[in-house]
Scaffold this active site. Structure first.
Site, short mmCIF file in Angstrom:
data_model
loop_
_atom_site.label_atom_id
_atom_site.label_comp_id
_atom_site.label_asym_id
_atom_site.label_seq_id
_atom_site.Cartn_x
_atom_site.Cartn_y
_atom_site.Cartn_z
N ASP A 91 -2.71 -29.96 19.87
CA ASP A 91 -4.14 -29.72 19.89
C ASP A 91 -4.54 -29.55 21.35
OD1 ASP A 91 -6.84 -29.67 19.86
OD2 ASP A 91 -7.13 -31.45 18.62
N LYS A 141 -13.17 -24.95 23.31
CA LYS A 141 -13.77 -25.18 24.63
C LYS A 141 -13.56 -23.99 25.57
CE LYS A 141 -14.21 -29.94 23.52
NZ LYS A 141 -13.39 -30.93 22.87
N TYR A 181 -8.40 -37.26 19.32
CA TYR A 181 -9.50 -36.71 18.52
C TYR A 181 -9.17 -35.26 18.17
CZ TYR A 181 -14.18 -35.10 17.19
OH TYR A 181 -15.26 -34.58 16.52
C1 LIG Z 1 -13.43 -31.22 21.24
C2 LIG Z 1 -12.14 -31.37 20.54
C3 LIG Z 1 -11.96 -30.98 19.21
C4 LIG Z 1 -13.11 -30.53 18.35
O1 LIG Z 1 -13.68 -29.36 18.81
P1 LIG Z 1 -15.20 -29.00 18.35
O2 LIG Z 1 -15.40 -27.64 18.90
O3 LIG Z 1 -16.07 -30.05 18.95
O4 LIG Z 1 -15.21 -29.03 16.87
C5 LIG Z 1 -10.70 -31.03 18.68
N1 LIG Z 1 -9.66 -31.45 19.40
C6 LIG Z 1 -9.78 -31.87 20.67
C7 LIG Z 1 -8.58 -32.31 21.44
C8 LIG Z 1 -11.03 -31.86 21.28
O5 LIG Z 1 -11.16 -32.31 22.53
#
Ligand SMILES: *Cc1c(COP(=O)(O)O)cnc(C)c1O
Length: 433
Positions: A239, A267, A144
């Site tokens: 990511d 995060k 994701y």
């Molecule tokens: C949570 C997440 C995102 C998106 O971040 P948001 O702050 O919710 O837009 C993108 N990549 C990864 C791996 C994530 O876990």
């Protein structure tokens, strides 16, 4: 436990907010119940509006590595807020946070601050396209990367077919430029690169996948990705929105020893406030406007409140050299508890996931990619979730999410959790294959 006030609030919420929530997973749809409404949180504990208390293993989906409302972070934010919430002009804090990120992840020579992980990955992909002059990207099924159009794409049915949008409202054209490979399967990547020779700008990957449950890279997978991308002039984007500052101070590149060209963070880097970042070498990041031709901007980007929460969180992580050892050991203890009752557990550092696998035969029990994760018994998972919640332990309300351990999960709380796990899954009566 009673949830009367939460029920009332959820009823009200559904009138004015789609599904009653501002992010779909919060609706608890996968576990067949309604959400509780949080009143406050402290350390490892969440308190809801009905006065129930939960030991929290969601940690706001990752930011809460120090536990909730860490006094140093809260105090620093309170102080900076009194001086004004946003200026739309540079502040010293932004420079300090950029420097701290560089100290933790030396590959990130230059960094841009944004407000969400979605924005960070979307922007990193744009930079990769601008830098290489190519249009296509490769992502992995089950990874994701936020909800931007180009990344809400999934594999079509059948082998080696086109990708398709993973949401209504995403034009099919986006799916055409986002190719989907199989996680932990370097041959699926090789085939796509061959078919689209010279057209792929970047491969974007969760170096440890944590959005299909937790799926660590198999030995050699990231190394192969690094080699294959270098050979073909394709940028590798890690990511690290979840893994950054979580697997180690230096995130996945430190944890795995494999280095990417571009990194995205979110995060933890915002310490619980809306802040994310993307960065890489000076050469690549020089593409970004106003230095270069890749446009990216944000009214609230680098706002002082979020930046301060990020700075204070990273400083605590840098000063406390024992933290990663502690949270990893606690996660390992939880993993053992799940294993001792026969569940499949994937763990990387303080990220873990118990899978309710139901295969038999050769692949029984192992979860290495999205397809494996999808074969899990979601009903058994829902039963487990609800029993844990009744016992005051809040795990993510979906088989496809990670369990997060924070520094506030003291050893006695971990032991209590292990006992509850044993009791709650044993009563599960799930069918053995
Ligand atoms: C949570 C997440 C995102 C998106 O971040 P948001 O702050 O919710 O837009 C993108 N990549 C990864 C791996 C994530 O876990």
């Amino acid at each position: 436990m009673k949830w009367d006030k939460s029920e009332k609030m959820f009823h009200r919420a559904q009138e004015r907010i789609p599904g009653g929530v501002n992010s779909p997973v919060r609706a608890f749809g996968a576990v067949g119940r309604h959400p509780f409404f949080v009143e406050r949180a402290q350390g490892a504990w969440l308190y809801d509006v009905d006065g129930n208390r939960y030991l929290d293993y969601v940690c706001s989906w990752g930011p809460g590595i120090l536990g909730h409302a860490h006094p140093r972070v809260v105090e620093a934010v309170q102080k900076v807020c009194a001086r004004g919430l946003t200026f739309g002009a540079p502040t010293a804090g932004e420079v300090e946070l950029a420097e701290l990120i560089n100290i933790c992840v030396p590959d990130v020579e230059m960094v841009r601050l944004v407000s969400s992980g979605t924005e960070a990955v979307m922007s990193a992909v744009r930079v990769a396209r601008g830098y290489t002059g190519r249009e296509k990207i490769i992502k992995f099924a089950g990874n994701y990367h936020g909800h931007s159009d180009g990344l809400l794409v999934k594999a079509g049915s059948g082998l080696m077919t086109q990708s398709v949008p993973d949401s209504a409202g995403v034009p099919a054209g986006y799916a055409a430029s986002t190719l989907t490979a199989v996680y932990n399967d370097i041959e699926s990547v090789g085939a796509l690169l061959e078919e689209n020779h010279g057209q792929v700008a970047a491969i974007v990957v969760e170096p440890v996948a944590a959005n299909m449950g937790v799926v660590p890279p198999k030995k050699g997978f990231l190394e192969d990705l690094r080699r294959i991308t270098k050979e073909q002039g394709v940028l590798l984007i890690f990511d690290e929105v979840i893994t950054g500052f979580r697997l180690a101070l230096g995130g996945a590149s430190q944890y795995t020893g494999v280095h990417a060209d571009l990194y995205t963070f979110g995060k933890i880097v915002g310490g619980g406030m809306p802040l994310a970042a993307y960065g890489g070498s000076r050469d690549i990041m020089s593409c970004v406007s106003p230095l270069g031709k890749v446009y990216q901007a944000g009214t609230l980007s680098g706002n002082p409140a979020a930046v301060t929460a990020g700075i204070e969180t990273l400083k605590i992580l840098m000063e406390d050299t024992g933290i990663y050892e502690r949270i990893d050991a606690r996660a390992k203890r939880l993993a053992e508890a799940f294993q001792s009752i026969g569940l499949t557990v994937n763990r990387a550092g303080s990220l873990l996931c118990a899978f309710f696998t139901q295969d038999s035969g050769e692949r029984a029990g192992s979860v290495e990619n999205y397809e494996d994760a999808c074969r899990c018994d979601k009903e058994a998972f829902a039963g487990y979730f609800n029993r844990m919640l009744e016992q005051g332990i809040y795990v993510a309300p979906s088989q496809f999410e990670a369990m997060f351990v924070s520094d506030a999960h003291a050893d006695d709380l971990i032991e209590m959790t292990c006992e509850t796990i044993a009791a709650s899954v044993l009563t599960n009566n799930r069918q053995e294959p």
